[in-house]
Design an enzyme around this catalytic site. Structure first.
Site, PDB file in Angstrom:
ATOM      1  N   LYS A  87       0.882  -1.276  -0.118  1.00 50.80           N
ATOM      2  CA  LYS A  87       0.177  -0.001  -0.144  1.00 50.80           C
ATOM      3  C   LYS A  87       0.976   1.299   0.057  1.00 50.80           C
ATOM      4  O   LYS A  87       0.439   2.402  -0.540  1.00 50.80           O
ATOM      5  CB  LYS A  87      -0.912   0.123   1.273  1.00 50.80           C
ATOM      6  CG  LYS A  87      -1.827  -1.179   1.480  1.00 50.80           C
ATOM      7  CD  LYS A  87      -2.980  -1.281   0.369  1.00 50.80           C
ATOM      8  CE  LYS A  87      -4.046  -2.128   0.824  1.00 50.80           C
ATOM      9  NZ  LYS A  87      -3.818  -3.651   0.768  1.00 50.80           N
TER      10      LYS A  87
HETATM   11  C1  PLP Z   1      -4.415  -4.709   0.143  1.00 48.88           C
HETATM   12  C2  PLP Z   1      -3.500  -5.929   0.056  1.00 48.88           C
HETATM   13  C3  PLP Z   1      -3.738  -7.100  -0.819  1.00 48.88           C
HETATM   14  C4  PLP Z   1      -4.877  -6.960  -1.962  1.00 48.88           C
HETATM   15  O1  PLP Z   1      -4.807  -5.730  -2.827  1.00 48.88           O
HETATM   16  P1  PLP Z   1      -5.908  -5.248  -3.661  1.00 48.88           P
HETATM   17  O2  PLP Z   1      -5.553  -4.303  -4.270  1.00 48.88           O
HETATM   18  O3  PLP Z   1      -7.148  -4.776  -2.485  1.00 48.88           O
HETATM   19  O4  PLP Z   1      -6.436  -6.497  -4.650  1.00 48.88           O
HETATM   20  C5  PLP Z   1      -2.861  -8.068  -0.907  1.00 48.88           C
HETATM   21  N1  PLP Z   1      -1.970  -8.103   0.126  1.00 48.88           N
HETATM   22  C6  PLP Z   1      -1.843  -7.294   1.090  1.00 48.88           C
HETATM   23  C7  PLP Z   1      -0.576  -7.493   1.971  1.00 48.88           C
HETATM   24  C8  PLP Z   1      -2.395  -6.105   1.113  1.00 48.88           C
HETATM   25  O5  PLP Z   1      -2.205  -5.268   2.002  1.00 48.88           O
END
Ligand code: PLP
Length: 496
Positions: free
Chosen positions: A113
């Site tokens: 993120k």
């Molecule tokens: C948010 C997240 C995901 C999923 O990503 P999306 O964009 O919501 O599909 C996968 N792995 C981790 C560690 C995340 O924080």
């Protein structure tokens, strides 16, 4: 480049700054660019010679035409600096059998993120200025863990904004909770909710659409905005690392310029994998996109049967950031492939019945690019253990879901292409479950798990996590789970 809604509104088009400032279109749809810019192999060759921030500025400038290249470059340099992403923002490491891992968790909160949320706040403040907005933005976030911390870290001390995060008291990992409770910054507020993630998310949504609350906030010179992945400002930075990864695979000799690669992404809200799809539509040589889910396999069902049905049991798994039953960004794919009218129709069915069905022709169009696999809890644990034993690599629970899916896909299809597996979090963020998977003993206090994992594997705990674990807890507030409880907290924070 103008932006329009996936459900048909804003036909005349709005600027990218407006789309980023507003987040959601006025008809409830998501903003999309009117057309997808194209790149060719020459563009990729040129990009290969550049640093990550320069690559980011080049790609972003194709989408954000009302931002100057110099503005984008300055923001990318600040967001992806060497003291924030150690050793670099998006390094690739090789596994056996033509598999490569794109590691997106070297930022300040140790999950992918950060790749979007270090940059987006900078695009957001510029958007406020470009739109002549002089009120203060209050960013409201409901989080199941990773988004909250990354948003706090991205928006802390940013001008003209405040950020408030609600998390379910018992719905995040111990390390994630500690990370949020120790957050610094003069414009941040963090509160636990005595409820689950849905309560937090429903509360936030209800506050957004409550005219009275919005008016009261107006009175204090504050308007609400969001940092969720429905905002285009969060999606567009994610396109960059797929193109950048392709450059790096070429530079390392793993592929030749023009070779197709397959990509496997651990998926929840469909944001990350959709960014890869955009890169493919731009012209990046990508073959299949493997959509990896955990036991909440709503997307696997959709990609094999054409039925999206959220009337199903919700499982709390060891990959909590993918425990999602509504993958908001799937709407963007439906719009791109089937148009805004059909997209609006399907979204209305989802709202009214909790499910929708697409036709066989529509499904085959989606399957030309996407295939879905899901990984259950036992297989997730087994893959962590196998990968550590056979490859000497420590992976987190979300990455494990993807790696297992990638391996089964490669077995099933026997493609000759290289496979890029997206690694989304540091194993230390989910240290207790990773320890269990390796057959280790989990200490009584979950906050001790990272140190035990470090000892067992001889690898280092990332320094941002070490810091959070040893810091004093400052955000201790725990509030009720109703909208009224949350609204009171929002209004009080807005007045501060
Ligand atoms: C948010 C997240 C995901 C999923 O990503 P999306 O964009 O919501 O599909 C996968 N792995 C981790 C560690 C995340 O924080």
């Amino acid at each position: 480049m103008k932006y329009i809604s996936t459900r048909g509104a804003h036909k005349e088009g709005v600027s990218s700054a407006y789309a980023i400032k507003t987040g959601l279109a006025c008809d409830g749809g998501l903003f999309m660019p009117e057309s997808i810019p194209e790149i060719d192999l020459e563009f990729i060759r040129e990009l290969s010679a550049l640093s990550y921030p320069e690559r980011a500025a080049r790609v972003l400038s194709l989408f954000l035409e009302d931002y100057g290249y110099d503005e984008l470059l300055a923001d990318a340099h600040a967001a992806y600096s060497e003291d924030k992403f150690v050793p670099s923002p998006a390094p690739i490491t090789a596994l056996s059998g033509r598999k490569y891992m794109l590691e997106l968790w070297h930022g300040p909160t140790c999950a992918f993120k950060d790749m979007a949320l270090q940059l987006m706040p900078r695009l957001f403040t510029r958007a406020l200025r470009k739109c002549g907005e002089d009120r203060t933005a209050l960013i409201l976030v409901a989080t199941s863990g990773d988004t909250g911390k990354a948003a706090l870290e991205g928006y802390r001390d940013i001008d003209q904004t405040k950020i408030q995060v609600f998390y379910p008291v018992d719905g995040v990992s111990r390390v994630q909770k500690k990370q949020m409770q120790t957050q610094e910054g003069h414009n941040v507020s963090v509160a636990g909710i005595e409820g689950n993630f849905d309560d937090a998310q429903n509360g936030v949504k209800a506050i957004f659409s409550d005219g009275d609350i919005v008016k009261r906030l107006e009175g204090t010179g504050v308007f609400l905005s969001s940092a969720n992945s429905i905002n285009w400002g969060r999606l567009v930075p994610q396109i960059v690392y797929y193109i950048s990864a392709y450059c790096d695979l070429c530079l390392s000799g793993a592929i030749r310029l023009g070779d197709r690669i397959d990509v496997c992404v651990p998926t929840g809200n469909f944001g990350n994998i959709f960014a890869c799809y955009i890169a493919k539509r731009m012209g990046l040589p990508v073959g299949k996109l493997v959509c990896a889910s955990n036991k909440n396999n709503i997307l696997t069902d959709f990609l094999s049967k054409g039925v999206y049905d959220r009337n199903r049991h919700f499982y709390a798994t060891m990959s909590p950031s993918m425990d999602i039953l509504i993958s908001s960004n799937l709407e963007r794919l439906l719009y791109l492939l089937f148009g805004s009218e059909r997209c609006a129709e399907l979204m209305m069915e989802l709202r009214e019945r909790g499910r929708y069905t697409i036709t066989a022709e529509e499904l085959s169009l989606i399957n030309a690019d996407f295939v879905g696999y899901y990984t259950n809890e036992d297989e997730c644990a087994a893959t962590i253990r196998r990968t550590y034993e056979n490859e000497k690599r420590l992976i987190d629970t979300h990455t494990s879901v993807a790696l297992s899916a990638a391996e089964r896909y490669m077995d099933d299809y026997e493609t000759p292409s290289a496979m890029l597996v997206v690694s989304t979090a540091s194993a230390y963020k989910f240290a207790a479950d990773v320890l269990l998977s390796l057959g280790g003993d989990v200490p009584e206090n979950d906050l001790d798990a990272p140190a035990v994992l470090s000892q067992l594997t001889g690898t280092a705990v990332p320094s941002p996590l070490l810091e959070a674990i040893s810091k004093e807890t400052v955000h201790k507030a725990i509030i009720g789970r109703t909208k009224e409880d949350m609204a009171e907290a929002v209004i009080n924070f807005a007045k501060e």
